[in-house]
Every structure is written in C-alpha cells, then in structure tokens.
Design an enzyme around this catalytic site. Sequence first.
Site, mmCIF file in Angstrom:
data_model
loop_
_atom_site.group_PDB
_atom_site.id
_atom_site.type_symbol
_atom_site.label_atom_id
_atom_site.label_comp_id
_atom_site.label_asym_id
_atom_site.label_seq_id
_atom_site.Cartn_x
_atom_site.Cartn_y
_atom_site.Cartn_z
ATOM 1 N N GLU A 117 25.261 -24.301 3.607
ATOM 2 C CA GLU A 117 24.264 -23.395 4.179
ATOM 3 C C GLU A 117 23.209 -24.167 4.960
ATOM 4 O O GLU A 117 22.721 -23.704 6.000
ATOM 5 C CB GLU A 117 23.625 -22.574 3.068
ATOM 6 C CG GLU A 117 24.618 -21.625 2.420
ATOM 7 C CD GLU A 117 24.049 -20.875 1.233
ATOM 8 O OE1 GLU A 117 24.087 -19.635 1.250
ATOM 9 O OE2 GLU A 117 23.552 -21.526 0.292
ATOM 10 N N GLU A 137 30.233 -20.563 -4.945
ATOM 11 C CA GLU A 137 29.254 -19.746 -5.662
ATOM 12 C C GLU A 137 29.860 -18.588 -6.435
ATOM 13 O O GLU A 137 29.394 -18.238 -7.528
ATOM 14 C CB GLU A 137 28.195 -19.211 -4.679
ATOM 15 C CG GLU A 137 27.109 -20.205 -4.317
ATOM 16 C CD GLU A 137 27.518 -21.127 -3.186
ATOM 17 O OE1 GLU A 137 26.638 -21.829 -2.653
ATOM 18 O OE2 GLU A 137 28.713 -21.152 -2.821
#
Length: 271
Positions: A117, A137
């Site tokens: 990210e 995740e």
Amino acid sequence: MTGLIEVSQRERVLEVAMNRPPVNAINLDLSTQMYHAFKRLSEDDQLRVGLLFSAGNDRNIFSAGWDLKAFAAGEGVDDANGFDLGPGGLGGLPEYFDLYKPVVVALAGGAVGGGFELALGGDVIICAEDAYFWLPEMQRGFLPDGGAIQKLHHRIPWNVAMDLILTGRKMFADEARHWGLVRDVVPADQLKDHARGVADTIAQGAPLVAGALKEYMRRYGHRSVEESHAAVRRAWVGQSDMPLYERMIQSDDFTEGSVAFAERRDPEFKG
C-alpha cells in the site's frame, strides 16, 4: 523518537530510505517520520521529485507493512477516531493528498501488506527482479484498507486486484510489469541507479506541469471524457477547481519550453 529513516538531497531529488530492521515494519514513529520527509519534499521549492526505497535489511523485504505486534499491543488504536496511521496515512504517503510532487518508488524484495500500500502511494514504481507484492490481510481477518482497496483496481485490472486480495497470493515482478503496475524490472544491484535515472529525468521537466498533472489525475482521471474536457476548459479561463493547473497556464514556464526549443537550447524552468 529514534531515526528510522535516512533522508538525503541529491540536486533536486529528495531520497527517503526506510531503515527499521529487520523488515521495515511500519509503526507510528516510522510512519510519522516518513510523512515529515515527504512534507519537506512538498514545501521545499528546490525539490522536484521524491525517491523512496529501503536502506536494506537481512530478510530481503522492502517493507512488511504495519507492525502487527505494535498494533496488538494497542499502538495506533484510537477509540474516538478509529485506527490512527499517523499523518499522511500508512508510511506517511498513501493519504498525503496535498503532495503534488511526483514520487518514484524503488522496490526490492517483498512489498507485503502495508508495504504494498505504501508503494501504491507513489507515482512510478520500479522494482528489482526479486520483488514481489503480497496482500495477506484477508487471512489475518481484515482488509488492506490503507490504500490497496482504494487504489489497486485503478492501477491493474479489476479482476486481478480482486484475485490478489481474495486469495492472498503473491504477485512477482514480471507479472506486475505485465499488468503495468511497475515501469521497469531490473537486477537488484542496478535498482537504485536505474531509479535515480528515472527521478532525474522527471526532475528535468517543468515542476508546475508535474503538479498540475497530479492535481488533474486526482480530480478527473477517472471521470468521463466529457467531464474531463470541461474541467480543462474551465482551467483555461481561470474558473476551475484546479489551482495548480491554472498556475501552470499562467506561468512563464508555460512558454519557456517552446522558446527554448526555437532557440535550440535547454529550457530553464523556474517553477
């Protein structure tokens, strides 16, 4: 707060290197220090481009993302406002929406979770042959909402983005280049020099153009063709919501490139 990054200026390029061994896990201190480095890039008129990389570690990881051990211990948990990633978001870059100078990311090894990210917060990604991108995740019980679910489907095909998030599989360098996520894939020992060359090329251009481009893309890059053209027309008459675009049009730099070309000399952009 200890020094977790290395910051240096090379002519008009600000180089920012994460240095939190063993895997550059991003805690609140590292995230905040990164933000202040990019804030310097934003505010210093002598700087035109940022270059982000890892100072190196013993696990061959660009960044393992948010420090889950710190999170489990309660760091960053704000009962009033939710999860606090610090100014600028995870790593100080993905939510720094007022940063209108371009950032090149030089990535070797794994960009895991929040490390992926963080890379998505840059404008151009260059990676080493050993690089991989990984969003695990879902297997940890949450979504990669520090930038991946917001941006990844704009950078690669929707179905590929969904696949990466749902399965948690790794995407290696060649596939990332295939989908256009990264500009170049180079041997690891050439990564820094290659990325510096790209950053230097960008820095030679008109700085107001770079800012206007980022402003336009953020506001209209995903709007309809009709809306996008109308926005540009409004900028030409000083009635848009793009002040950087209007400033570019009204600047001396706007004609400097054409004059320099006619005079057979290099342009001297002032910004």
